[in-house]
Design an enzyme around this catalytic site. Structure first.
Site, short mmCIF file in Angstrom:
data_model
loop_
_atom_site.label_atom_id
_atom_site.label_comp_id
_atom_site.label_asym_id
_atom_site.label_seq_id
_atom_site.Cartn_x
_atom_site.Cartn_y
_atom_site.Cartn_z
N SER A 131 0.90 -1.12 0.13
CA SER A 131 -0.16 -0.09 -0.10
C SER A 131 1.00 1.39 -0.14
CB SER A 131 -0.77 0.15 1.23
OG SER A 131 -1.53 -1.23 1.37
N SER A 157 1.88 -10.41 -10.68
CA SER A 157 1.07 -11.25 -11.54
C SER A 157 1.73 -11.76 -12.99
CB SER A 157 -0.38 -10.91 -11.71
OG SER A 157 -0.98 -10.73 -10.43
N ARG A 244 -9.32 0.42 -12.29
CA ARG A 244 -10.38 0.17 -11.25
C ARG A 244 -11.55 -0.68 -11.79
NH1 ARG A 244 -6.38 0.85 -7.77
NH2 ARG A 244 -6.32 3.10 -6.95
N GLY A 343 -24.40 -25.73 1.91
CA GLY A 343 -24.05 -26.33 3.18
C GLY A 343 -22.83 -27.21 3.11
N GLU A 367 -4.30 -4.33 -6.25
CA GLU A 367 -4.52 -3.22 -6.98
C GLU A 367 -5.03 -1.86 -5.96
OE1 GLU A 367 -5.42 -2.87 -10.96
OE2 GLU A 367 -4.81 -4.93 -11.18
N GLY A 368 -4.41 -1.97 -4.70
CA GLY A 368 -5.17 -1.07 -3.73
C GLY A 368 -6.15 -1.75 -2.73
C1 LIG Z 1 -2.82 -12.35 -5.74
C2 LIG Z 1 -1.87 -11.32 -5.69
C3 LIG Z 1 -1.48 -10.41 -6.93
C4 LIG Z 1 -0.69 -9.42 -7.09
N1 LIG Z 1 -0.25 -8.88 -8.42
C5 LIG Z 1 0.42 -7.74 -8.24
C6 LIG Z 1 1.02 -7.25 -9.53
O1 LIG Z 1 0.79 -7.82 -10.51
N2 LIG Z 1 2.03 -6.09 -9.30
C7 LIG Z 1 2.26 -5.70 -8.03
O2 LIG Z 1 2.90 -4.49 -8.12
N3 LIG Z 1 1.79 -6.11 -7.05
C8 LIG Z 1 0.72 -7.04 -6.98
N4 LIG Z 1 0.20 -7.32 -6.01
C9 LIG Z 1 0.39 -6.82 -4.81
C10 LIG Z 1 -0.61 -6.03 -4.03
O3 LIG Z 1 -0.75 -4.63 -5.06
C11 LIG Z 1 -0.27 -5.70 -2.69
O4 LIG Z 1 -0.53 -6.85 -2.00
C12 LIG Z 1 -1.56 -4.42 -2.22
O5 LIG Z 1 -1.01 -3.26 -2.75
C13 LIG Z 1 -1.24 -4.38 -0.76
O6 LIG Z 1 -0.11 -4.25 -0.11
P1 LIG Z 1 0.57 -5.23 0.88
O7 LIG Z 1 0.17 -6.55 0.46
O8 LIG Z 1 1.88 -5.00 1.27
O9 LIG Z 1 -0.26 -4.91 2.25
P2 LIG Z 1 0.16 -3.82 3.32
O10 LIG Z 1 0.27 -2.62 2.67
O11 LIG Z 1 1.18 -4.16 4.31
O12 LIG Z 1 -1.43 -3.69 4.10
C14 LIG Z 1 -1.65 -4.41 5.08
C15 LIG Z 1 -3.04 -4.30 5.61
O13 LIG Z 1 -3.10 -2.82 6.15
C16 LIG Z 1 -4.08 -2.17 5.53
N5 LIG Z 1 -3.55 -0.89 5.44
C17 LIG Z 1 -2.38 -0.29 4.77
N6 LIG Z 1 -2.40 0.94 4.97
C18 LIG Z 1 -3.28 1.22 5.31
C19 LIG Z 1 -3.93 2.66 5.61
N7 LIG Z 1 -3.24 3.77 5.24
N8 LIG Z 1 -5.15 2.73 6.39
C20 LIG Z 1 -5.91 1.96 6.71
N9 LIG Z 1 -5.37 0.51 6.27
C21 LIG Z 1 -4.13 0.30 6.04
C22 LIG Z 1 -4.14 -2.83 4.20
O14 LIG Z 1 -5.37 -2.48 3.91
C23 LIG Z 1 -4.04 -4.25 4.58
O15 LIG Z 1 -5.40 -4.70 5.10
C24 LIG Z 1 -0.57 -8.58 -5.83
C25 LIG Z 1 -1.00 -9.13 -4.56
C26 LIG Z 1 -1.63 -10.65 -4.64
C27 LIG Z 1 -2.28 -10.84 -3.45
#
Ligand SMILES: Cc1cc2nc3c(=O)[nH]c(=O)nc-3n(C[C@H](O)[C@H](O)[C@H](O)COP(=O)(O)OP(=O)(O)OC[C@H]3O[C@@H](n4cnc5c(N)ncnc54)[C@H](O)[C@@H]3O)c2cc1C
Length: 389
Positions: A131, A157, A244, A343, A367-368
């Site tokens: 994020s 991905s 989006r 079920g 993607e967010g």
């Molecule tokens: C199946 C899959 C495919 C993906 N494909 C790609 C890809 O092709 N390219 C790519 O670049 N990335 C990809 N991603 C990564 C994806 O974009 C990130 O997982 C996503 O942006 C969230 O980042 P994080 O996992 O580090 O979570 P974190 O940022 O560590 O967040 C952890 C939790 O904290 C919450 N959080 C974080 N900041 C805040 C805030 N400011 N306020 C409130 N809550 C917050 C989040 O909502 C989440 O619930 C993929 C992820 C998955 C699971």
């Protein structure tokens, strides 16, 4: 104002619906179990002209736009979110190129995506920067007529199949800089020295298209492969904003597929001398979910139309983020209800419900996350970008 699809998009919807029922649906379970890349579906989409939907005709696509791709993905996602992801990947890495790329980049990289001779992937996330994208550490340093990239992208991905990558890297002097002009987008080709695929992830769902690491070690990227301007981090946000509706489409398609599946089941299954569908409590659950799906569809289609009109800058963000947030949360809800309505059967691999359930959850993360979308929507209201006066 007209809620009907134009004739050519209605035709596209009917064509992809048939194709999804005939060819994607029978493969969904097998793709999940083997986790093997479904090359047959890639070729099917290529032959049906679906890989170039969002690519302008000038670059070999069909110019159906984001709305066209949204409609196609909705149909495919009714049966397989992996297949839907394959279509999504025709837009995620190409988006920045279409928005800000040079004419030469468009001529060089877009036609191959449209005709299926090339694949691409998108690298923004890093282990310590999801994020919080400004926390990225991948670095690009100018050296003569090139940039030298070092770093590791993760959770990417389609990383294994891609021929080229849209990669974001820090171009500021300080890699820890959080300034928005500290980050730049590059096109990086898989065949170049120093480009490697690292480990791939053991995923809960959407198996068959791997996510994993992209390793960049002293990769020389020619200066003409900078997308847009140096320091153009805004491009990452514009690219994601315009995505989006497409992620939302994976959500509404999955929700529709799950609800239709569960509805068929409850109309057959008998308990207490009637079918499960005869219970009013069950009907109310179906009705409430159907309403939410239609609300999500309207948000999604509107966001696709906005994105096609180039309305993905800050003032339009709340409308775009709402579609992604709501449609993906509805997908999670729908898949949970579908498991419940079946079920014990719904919990077993004999039915698609447990697959919908596992696949849905990633949609509220990629993607967010939902929390990030809510933050963006709130910012829109607080800034009066979304205001009803
Ligand atoms: C199946 C899959 C495919 C993906 N494909 C790609 C890809 O092709 N390219 C790519 O670049 N990335 C990809 N991603 C990564 C994806 O974009 C990130 O997982 C996503 O942006 C969230 O980042 P994080 O996992 O580090 O979570 P974190 O940022 O560590 O967040 C952890 C939790 O904290 C919450 N959080 C974080 N900041 C805040 C805030 N400011 N306020 C409130 N809550 C917050 C989040 O909502 C989440 O619930 C993929 C992820 C998955 C699971």
């Amino acid at each position: 104002m007209d809620f009907a699809l134009p004739d050519e998009l209605a035709e596209l919807q009917a064509t992809v619906r048939r194709l999804a029922q005939d060819k994607v649906k029978p493969r969904a379970r097998q793709i999940d179990e083997t986790a093997e890349y479904p090359q047959d579906l890639f070729e099917l989409f290529r032959d049906a002209g679906l890989l170039g939907l969002c690519i302008p005709t000038a670059y070999g696509g069909s110019g159906a736009g984001i709305l066209g791709l949204t409609i196609a993905i909705e149909e495919v996602a009714k049966y397989s979110n992996t297949a839907a992801l394959m279509l999504l990947l025709t837009r995620l890495p190409t988006g920045p190129v279409m928005i800000a790329g040079s004419e030469e980049q468009k001529q060089r990289y877009l036609p191959g995506i449209a005709d299926g001779s090339q694949r691409a992937a998108f690298g923004l996330s890093e282990p310590q920067a999801g994020s919080d994208v400004m926390g990225m550490r991948t670095r690009a340093v100018r050296d003569g007529d090139a940039w030298v990239l070092n770093g590791t992208k993760c959770w990417m991905s389609g990383v294994v199949q891609a021929d080229w990558y849209t990669v974001f890297a820090k171009t500021a002097d300080e890699v820890t800089s959080r300034r928005h002009d500290s980050t730049t987008a590059f096109i990086v080709e898989r065949a170049w020295d120093g480009v490697g695929v690292g480990s791939t992830d053991r995923k809960m769902g959407v198996r068959g298209v791997d996510t994993g690491e992209l390793l960049l070690t002293d990769v020389r990227v020619p200066a003409e492969n900078v997308i847009g301007e140096v320091g153009g981090f805004r491009l990452a946000m514009l690219g994601l904003n315009s995505m989006r509706p497409i992620v939302a489409a994976r959500g509404i398609g999955l929700a529709e597929g799950a609800l239709m599946y569960a509805t068929d089941y409850v109309q057959q299954r008998e308990a207490f001398g009637q079918t499960i569908a005869d219970f009013q409590g069950i009907q109310w659950e179906i009705a409430a979910l159907a309403t939410e799906i239609e609300a999500a569809r309207l948000l999604t289609y509107r966001s696709a139309v906005l994105a096609d009109e180039g309305k993905f800058t800050k003032e339009w963000v709340p409308y775009l983020s709402m579609a992604k947030y709501y449609a993906t949360e509805v997908a999670v809800k729908a898949s949970g209800l579908a498991v419940q309505l079946l079920g014990a059967a719904g919990y077993m691999k004999d039915h698609l419900t447990e697959l919908y359930y596992r696949d849905a959850k990633q949609l509220t993360i990629v993607e967010g996350t939902s929390q990030v979308q809510l933050g963006l929507i709130a910012r829109g209201v607080l800034d009066r970008d979304l205001w009803w006066d």
